[in-house]
Write a protein that holds these residues in place. Sequence first.
Motif, PDB file in Angstrom:
ATOM      1  N   ARG A 102      49.589  28.839  42.805  1.00  0.00           N
ATOM      2  CA  ARG A 102      50.794  29.629  43.031  1.00  0.00           C
ATOM      3  C   ARG A 102      50.808  30.825  42.092  1.00  0.00           C
ATOM      4  NH1 ARG A 102      57.095  27.857  43.869  1.00  0.00           N
ATOM      5  NH2 ARG A 102      57.753  29.937  44.539  1.00  0.00           N
ATOM      6  N   VAL A 157      53.156  33.972  40.697  1.00  0.00           N
ATOM      7  CA  VAL A 157      54.504  34.517  40.579  1.00  0.00           C
ATOM      8  C   VAL A 157      54.352  35.962  40.127  1.00  0.00           C
ATOM      9  CG1 VAL A 157      56.752  34.289  39.487  1.00  0.00           C
ATOM     10  CG2 VAL A 157      55.382  32.242  39.984  1.00  0.00           C
ATOM     11  N   LYS A 194      53.016  37.638  36.917  1.00  0.00           N
ATOM     12  CA  LYS A 194      53.782  37.331  35.704  1.00  0.00           C
ATOM     13  C   LYS A 194      53.298  35.982  35.164  1.00  0.00           C
ATOM     14  CE  LYS A 194      58.068  39.616  37.128  1.00  0.00           C
ATOM     15  NZ  LYS A 194      59.491  39.372  37.473  1.00  0.00           N
ATOM     16  N   VAL A 201      58.624  29.393  33.658  1.00  0.00           N
ATOM     17  CA  VAL A 201      57.988  29.348  34.978  1.00  0.00           C
ATOM     18  C   VAL A 201      56.650  28.599  34.904  1.00  0.00           C
ATOM     19  CG1 VAL A 201      57.001  30.745  36.827  1.00  0.00           C
ATOM     20  CG2 VAL A 201      59.211  31.360  35.847  1.00  0.00           C
ATOM     21  N   ASN A 248      57.545  25.126  35.145  1.00  0.00           N
ATOM     22  CA  ASN A 248      57.999  24.802  36.504  1.00  0.00           C
ATOM     23  C   ASN A 248      56.828  24.692  37.475  1.00  0.00           C
ATOM     24  OD1 ASN A 248      60.551  24.941  35.469  1.00  0.00           O
ATOM     25  ND2 ASN A 248      61.100  26.869  36.464  1.00  0.00           N
ATOM     26  N   LEU A 249      55.845  25.569  37.296  1.00  0.00           N
ATOM     27  CA  LEU A 249      54.694  25.525  38.211  1.00  0.00           C
ATOM     28  C   LEU A 249      53.901  24.241  38.020  1.00  0.00           C
ATOM     29  CD1 LEU A 249      53.277  29.208  38.243  1.00  0.00           C
ATOM     30  CD2 LEU A 249      54.971  28.155  39.750  1.00  0.00           C
ATOM     31  N   GLU A 254      55.892  21.500  39.576  1.00  0.00           N
ATOM     32  CA  GLU A 254      55.773  21.555  41.036  1.00  0.00           C
ATOM     33  C   GLU A 254      54.448  20.934  41.483  1.00  0.00           C
ATOM     34  OE1 GLU A 254      56.995  25.111  43.842  1.00  0.00           O
ATOM     35  OE2 GLU A 254      54.988  25.467  43.062  1.00  0.00           O
TER      36      GLU A 254
END
Lengths: 292, 755
Positions: free
Chosen positions: A186, A188, A198, A273, A276-277, A280
Amino acid sequence: MRADPADYRLVSPGNLLGALSLLASEPAQWLPIAGGTDVMVLYSAGKLTNRNLIDIWNIPELRQIEVFPDRISIGAACTYTVLRQHEIVSREFSLLATAASWTGGIANQNRGTLGGNIANASPAADSLPALLVYDAVLTLISVRGERRVPYRTFHTGYKQTILAADELILNISLPRRFSKYFSHARKVGARNAQAISKVCLAALGQVANGAIRDVRLALGSVAPVPLRLNETEKMLTGKEIEPSLIDAARKSVLKEIRPIDDIRSTARYRSAVACNLVTEFLAKLAAEGAAA
Amino acid sequence: MTVRHIIGASVPRKEGWDKVTGAARYVDDMALPGMLHGATVRSTIARGKIKQIHFGPGVDWNEYVVVSAKDIPGKNCIALILDDQPCLASEFVNHPEEPILLLAHPDRPKLRKAVEAVSIEYDSLPALHTIEESERQSTIIWGRDNTFKNFLVEKGDVDAIWKKAAHIVEGEYFTGAQEQLYIENNGVIAAFDPKNGVTVWGSLQCPYYVHKALITLFALPEEKVRVVQMETGGAFGGKEEYPSMIAGHAALLAMKSGRPVKIVYDRMEDMAATTKRHPSRTRHRTAVSKDGRILGGEIEFTIDGGAYATLSSVVLSRGTIHAGGAYYWPNVRIRTKAVATNAPPHGAFRGFGAPQSLFAMERHMDRIAQVVGISPVEVRRRNFLKSGQTTTTEQTIKENIDLDRLLKRALELSDYAAKKKRFAEKNKAGTNRKGIGIAAFLHGAGFTGSGERYLNSLVGAEAGADGIVRVLVSSAEFGQGTNTVLCQIAAEALGLPYENVSIAQPDTSVVPNSGPTVASRTAMIVGKLVQSAARGIKETLTKTGLLHEDYSPEQFRAACKEYIATHGALKSYARYEAPPDVFWDDEKYRGEAYAAFAWAVYVAEVTVDLTTYSVTVDDFVALQEVGRVLHPVLAEGQITGGVAQAIGFALYENVVWQDGRMMNNQMTNYIMPASMDLPPIRVFFEENGNVHGAHGAKGIGELPMDGPAPAILNAVEDATGVRFCSIPLLPEDLFEALRPEFNEQAVPSSVRGIA
């Protein structure tokens, strides 16, 4: 265009030996240019300090992909378009094919090369986390000979690498042993395409008997170099994915990354993030494991 | 034979073929014999006194033409409203990137090195970079109080209403700068000769603005300045006032060198040095009844004008008049001001102040709804302006507008009620939050107040012996459809096929001054004049007995040929006449602000991703009443493009400032949304007509810039429950608001990060 073309010299030897000889003849004076997607941006902005360029776009050894039973060898000047279209790359190295699809627009993908991405050594480069998790091995070549180095040792600091002034990256070799892994990538960026990351994640995992058998995590844009999360991987291996493990993984990620505030984002945002990644990914891996 | 249905038909663009085949000529496609290239040496500091200029080594300065303020034959200013902006700084600089010297050389790549070889020593002076710093007046950088302009609008008795209020609702709202990002950067070619004076070919919106500026700069009579608009690759307001500056620069170099000079900015220079949308702050304090009706309120609207006055007073004016939105205010006091900071002057950009004050109004309506405990739909319904009521400037709404009905239709088109319910349920789990938001608003077409009266626009039409009628206007085509729509209007008025009408290239030696191409005025105001001028041609031919009703194009051609053989040129002109019942008081800021308003209700549906804190607009309904749609494809294109640009304004486009300088002046770091970031934009029109516009048209160019930002932020609040009041709203802002407790300091800061 802020540069004066009269200030620059471009030589196109057309063969590997010619390019290597030139690189060796005047140490540190020559900058290889393949697709030019990084070099020409600097040139256009009037910020390209290297005045001598060697064109390596048309060197056959750098443009080929060879498939062996145990590995695939990708010539350093293979473009993102070639990677996206290659059957084995898309099937067995989907993280790399996906990263290639993230990079710039179609025009950039037609010109930009995997070797260029590595040599340019931006911590925000999209394809590099994938190479880290696939245990890529680089072949570096000079008039002095060839050497094979694990990609994970290639970057030594921000835009610093072990590539010697007279060396080129010849090819990137990926072992063919990840096709059974669950993979997740993923990116971002500030928008959905044509943006510099980012944060970006490349991750591989395998669950056996409810526990993580193997896990490989790499992040871009969170440290001076593309970063493999060795400690977090170690901590996760052999464990069952449950909320407390995810919490521990998040803490571990924060210990490993070193993001900064810059023109594109903040260190705090990148940290959150990145966690979070990884969260996930672990959630998806758990679901995958449960389904298997 | 009469040709029907040209108005309302999507005829091909007049310049479309040339554009798609690459035949269209932009300024950088043009070269003149012996032409030099020009470049600009700019200030590197925000404010200071110029001490000394050094021409560094490594450059053969004899090869270069150098122009400084001393070479200006007339007044050293860019004539516009207050004439306070120098063409070249001579003693003081007031913002980064302010032009100081001009260089020209035959070889374009040789210029950059020369620009870099010039070093300028300054005595730095304290500089101001925000509205708040400017208001504090710790140093005075402009006039007596750092203020370019104030307006005060008063209606009723605001001071008496607070005690009658069931609720007093306060809010503070901010909008950021925004770059126009036209595809073609600013560029001109200038030529000078002592006998004929100055000629400029450029990428521009307002040929006569440039004309006026050059007359002042060169102290030349009108006829010795000629300005020609080349094909223009987008403008959005960004080529309203700035072309006067770059045209002046090229013309000064042309005069000094005796050769034509081209200046075309690259993207980095264009982004750093030219105008952007004014950043703004709006404060609302509103007295509301128990059932959610606005009893009255105070609105304070402040914009950051940058270092010079330029167009700030008129941007402020439009923002002021739109500050009360599409609502009825029995009592209101609107205090507004434009303040000075040491940034490059902010300027015209689609919407021109209205997107800023309407953002605040439409976010504030949702706030009022919450405080009162009614829905965002209901609060709007209860406060909408109705026919016969007056606006904040006490303009009576004479047209038959039913905002309730418009709102109802927008809610149906967007399936608002069902989605609202569904999202509330879905949002209880998962890593995404969905929301839906609305904005209702208006946009005044044409110049504000007495503006059109002052402009006194003149439009011409000329028939040739070949029966082709040419429209003569200074109104420019820059992608929005001026050429096409004005030709449609003329063709309809003449009863000729669209192909039998053409439009002259805007050239001040050929076309009359039909005013600037701004303020959503072209189709409505200029269009009406084109209609009159075209009718004039027909009347001349019928009065002389050369033409009878129900003529064919062939009969028209024969009549033109005969007329021209006998009488000479067949031309007709029409001048703007203010409607007799329009009253505007510039002192009290009261009266008929605009001849017509377009009205709209927009609905945005968003997803907030809690993994990345990013907002995606999933669906967008844009419903507007625009009088009459003259060209459906172009009209829809205007709305779609405006909504896309406004999505950028709301969620993506962030100018990173440092000491008055834009730091992200590259498209890699200044992020505008691209196709993969945009939702389906579903455009719907209502057409109620407009007595002041050609065939009932109102202006539509700016309208779509006003509504999306508040609709989107209203939707984000619906999704997250967090009240955001500032745009651009970036993922980093959402993150900080949604996860304030996040602690990334897992290890001591001393070992973290790199410089």
